[in-house]
Design an enzyme around this catalytic site. Structure first.
Site, PDB file in Angstrom:
ATOM      1  N   ARG A  33      30.416   4.372 -22.507  1.00  0.00           N
ATOM      2  CA  ARG A  33      31.122   5.640 -22.685  1.00  0.00           C
ATOM      3  C   ARG A  33      32.483   5.456 -23.366  1.00  0.00           C
ATOM      4  O   ARG A  33      32.826   6.186 -24.280  1.00  0.00           O
ATOM      5  CB  ARG A  33      31.343   6.277 -21.311  1.00  0.00           C
ATOM      6  CG  ARG A  33      30.803   7.652 -21.203  1.00  0.00           C
ATOM      7  CD  ARG A  33      31.002   8.142 -19.786  1.00  0.00           C
ATOM      8  NE  ARG A  33      29.792   8.780 -19.268  1.00  0.00           N
ATOM      9  CZ  ARG A  33      29.384   9.981 -19.621  1.00  0.00           C
ATOM     10  NH1 ARG A  33      30.059  10.693 -20.488  1.00  0.00           N
ATOM     11  NH2 ARG A  33      28.274  10.496 -19.107  1.00  0.00           N
ATOM     12  N   SER A 128      19.096  -7.673  -8.187  1.00  0.00           N
ATOM     13  CA  SER A 128      19.929  -8.347  -7.193  1.00  0.00           C
ATOM     14  C   SER A 128      20.412  -9.688  -7.706  1.00  0.00           C
ATOM     15  O   SER A 128      19.742 -10.354  -8.479  1.00  0.00           O
ATOM     16  CB  SER A 128      19.163  -8.565  -5.888  1.00  0.00           C
ATOM     17  OG  SER A 128      20.025  -9.244  -4.982  1.00  0.00           O
ATOM     18  N   LYS A 182      14.642  -2.593  -3.220  1.00  0.00           N
ATOM     19  CA  LYS A 182      16.009  -3.115  -3.389  1.00  0.00           C
ATOM     20  C   LYS A 182      16.924  -2.576  -2.275  1.00  0.00           C
ATOM     21  O   LYS A 182      17.774  -3.296  -1.744  1.00  0.00           O
ATOM     22  CB  LYS A 182      16.564  -2.747  -4.764  1.00  0.00           C
ATOM     23  CG  LYS A 182      18.047  -3.096  -4.946  1.00  0.00           C
ATOM     24  CD  LYS A 182      18.281  -4.576  -4.745  1.00  0.00           C
ATOM     25  CE  LYS A 182      19.692  -5.101  -4.854  1.00  0.00           C
ATOM     26  NZ  LYS A 182      20.845  -4.328  -4.817  1.00  0.00           N
ATOM     27  N   GLU A 189      20.289  -7.641   3.833  1.00  0.00           N
ATOM     28  CA  GLU A 189      21.565  -8.286   3.437  1.00  0.00           C
ATOM     29  C   GLU A 189      22.675  -7.925   4.442  1.00  0.00           C
ATOM     30  O   GLU A 189      23.403  -8.797   4.914  1.00  0.00           O
ATOM     31  CB  GLU A 189      21.906  -7.789   2.027  1.00  0.00           C
ATOM     32  CG  GLU A 189      23.241  -8.190   1.449  1.00  0.00           C
ATOM     33  CD  GLU A 189      23.456  -7.533   0.059  1.00  0.00           C
ATOM     34  OE1 GLU A 189      22.600  -7.711  -0.833  1.00  0.00           O
ATOM     35  OE2 GLU A 189      24.475  -6.834  -0.138  1.00  0.00           O
TER      36      GLU A 189
HETATM   37  C1  6PG Z   1      22.805  -7.426  -4.802  1.00  0.00           C
HETATM   38  C2  6PG Z   1      23.751  -6.623  -3.947  1.00  0.00           C
HETATM   39  C3  6PG Z   1      24.440  -5.541  -4.718  1.00  0.00           C
HETATM   40  C4  6PG Z   1      25.299  -4.618  -3.866  1.00  0.00           C
HETATM   41  C5  6PG Z   1      26.452  -5.261  -3.216  1.00  0.00           C
HETATM   42  C6  6PG Z   1      27.438  -4.300  -2.554  1.00  0.00           C
HETATM   43  O1  6PG Z   1      21.664  -7.533  -4.381  1.00  0.00           O
HETATM   44  O2  6PG Z   1      23.197  -7.959  -5.836  1.00  0.00           O
HETATM   45  O3  6PG Z   1      23.043  -6.035  -2.908  1.00  0.00           O
HETATM   46  O4  6PG Z   1      23.468  -4.778  -5.376  1.00  0.00           O
HETATM   47  O5  6PG Z   1      25.787  -3.618  -4.684  1.00  0.00           O
HETATM   48  O6  6PG Z   1      26.019  -6.185  -2.294  1.00  0.00           O
HETATM   49  O7  6PG Z   1      26.863  -3.541  -1.554  1.00  0.00           O
HETATM   50  P1  6PG Z   1      27.800  -2.866  -0.454  1.00  0.00           P
HETATM   51  O8  6PG Z   1      29.008  -2.334  -1.176  1.00  0.00           O
HETATM   52  O9  6PG Z   1      27.026  -1.753   0.152  1.00  0.00           O
HETATM   53  O10 6PG Z   1      28.164  -3.939   0.490  1.00  0.00           O
END
Ligand code: 6PG
Length: 467
Positions: A33, A128, A182, A189
């Protein structure tokens, strides 16, 4: 010469993904953008890669080989819709948009439906591995129609992380399957991160270990069954010194955890689908409560709970407790994906999910091999628990996990994720739960009826006289 693929959104993830694709020999048109960012990206980071900067949507779309393949790496939510609206007038039937952000799966389903009417293909793709993964090989979780996937399959397999079990990318399933998987990846995670953080808390507060000592322990654990990306970064964090003060930086970081929503969404959908994702929920709440720093500061001065530290725990017991928490975090996540796949007709192959999580992604770990072997033995065993190997694994670690939870309690240390993992396990392996009393209470005040264990049918009792 037209570009093989286009990418919109040149924040760090977008830049790195564009470079990754280009380094695999593809030509990539990029657009952002704000033009300055595109210029800066090209000046600072692009060397011999075939990256074509563009400065208007028209030029961007024009520069692409047909059918056009466009990866969106923009912020989840409204920005994705805005970008689609901008693109749409310039696209033709058969073109493909891939959303590589952490979009809510319901948004992805809506976008697929809307774009289908225009003849535009759409993939919701989980990416990820953070910035490093985007550049050197992420785990990719694309979902949508097979036809859409096939258009970019080769590129995706080329740029994904590689393990001895192949590239960390597979066609995850129909509709929003990719973004759903995901999202649950992130729920796992959250649960693993919180479990590690709780073990750290016990080590520093009760065992009085220094950050450096904890770092050494984590490094050692990372050589064994806890070998994982999150363990690896945790030991690196413990050893990291603040340049100005020379103190371990972790000790100077404010204890308020942020979140972008994927853990919360996983928990919400677990409630909707009826999957008892105890530790996912607990980990989201743990982040929420961390945010009340001022309140916590105030209350911590008012209270001095009469906790009486009960003995101690060995480092090895903490390791076992954490290992069980890893196992049970994956268990909740895989069960949740299984239920969603049934409810939303995703057609997810759980073994494939475990395989593509082996490299590139944040929850990659050695344990995934064990989980794959369990699921291979019995595909219906989506909690992993219904297996003799699993029983041995759990029972070997359970006494330590119980001891750690009790010990932390006795010291007044909150361990919500570790406790929630245990409650998840105990609830699942208990033949009898006190839900009989819940049913009686419901029937008492609301005539909600109940079933009996000694005969079929539905029953109600006049527990009280109403006049
Ligand atoms: C990944 C992570 C990523 C995610 C961050 C932050 O797999 O690379 O999951 O996609 O955006 O971990 O997530 P939070 O801000 O919710 O902790």
């Amino acid at each position: 010469m037209k570009a093989d693929i286009g990418l919109i959104g040149l924040a760090v993830m977008g830049q790195n993904l564009a470079l990754n694709i280009a380094r695999k020999g593809y030509s990539v048109a990029v657009y952002n953008r704000t033009a300055e960012r595109t210029k800066k990206f090209v000046d600072d980071r692009v060397k011999s890669e075939k990256i074509i900067p563009t400065y208007s949507i028209e030029d961007f779309v024009d520069s692409l080989e047909k059918p056009r393949k466009i990866v969106l790496m923009v912020k989840a939510g409204q920005p994705v819709d805005d970008m689609i609206d901008e693109l749409l007038p310039h696209l033709e039937r058969g073109d493909l948009i891939i959303d590589g952000g952490n979009s809510h799966y319901a948004d992805t389903d809506r976008r697929i439906r809307e774009l289908e009417k225009e003849g535009i293909l759409y993939l919701g793709m989980g990416v990820s591995g953070g910035e490093y993964g985007a550049l050197h090989g992420p785990s990719l979780m694309p979902g949508g129609t097979k036809q859409a996937y096939q258009l970019v399959e080769k590129i995706l397999l080329d740029i994904a992380a590689k393990t001895e079990n192949g590239p960390c990318c597979t066609y995850v399933g129909d509709g929003s399957a990719g973004h759903f998987v995901k999202m649950v990846h992130n729920g796992i995670e959250y649960s693993i991160m919180q479990s590690i953080a709780e073990v750290y808390d016990v080590m520093r507060k009760a065992l009085k270990l220094s950050s450096e000592q904890i770092g050494e322990i984590f490094e050692d654990w990372n050589r064994g069954e806890l070998s994982s990306f999150l363990m690896e970064i945790s030991f690196k964090i413990m050893n990291w010194k603040d340049e100005e003060t020379s103190k371990p930086l972790v000790e100077l970081i404010l204890d308020k955890a942020e979140q972008k929503g994927t853990g919360k969404w996983s928990t919400q959908v677990a409630l909707d689908l009826g999957v008892p994702a105890f530790s996912m929920a607990a980990s989201v709440f743990a982040r929420v409560v961390s945010y009340y720093k001022e309140e916590r500061q105030k209350l911590s001065k008012r209270y001095e709970p009469a906790v009486k530290r009960d003995g101690s725990v060995e480092v090895e017991e903490l390791r076992r407790a954490l290992s069980l928490a890893y196992f049970l975090s994956y268990s909740q996540g895989i069960w949740l994906i299984h239920e969603a796949s049934k409810s939303f007709n995703y057609g997810v192959d759980l073994l494939e999910v475990l395989r593509i999580w082996k490299g590139g992604c944040i929850i990659r770990s050695k344990m995934l091999d064990f989980l794959r072997s369990l699921l291979k033995n019995s595909p219906e065993n989506v909690t992993f628990l219904d297996d003799e190997e699993a029983r041995k694994f759990v029972e070997e670690r359970l006494p330590s996990a119980i001891k750690v939870s009790n010990f932390a309690r006795s010291c007044g240390i909150a361990t919500p994720a570790l406790n929630a993992c245990l409650d998840y396990l105990f609830s699942l392996i208990s033949e009898n739960l006190p839900a009989n009393l819940i049913q009686a209470q419901r029937d008492f005040f609301g005539a909600h009826t109940f079933q009996r264990i000694d005969r079929p049918g539905t029953f109600h009792v006049e527990w009280q006289t109403l006049e």
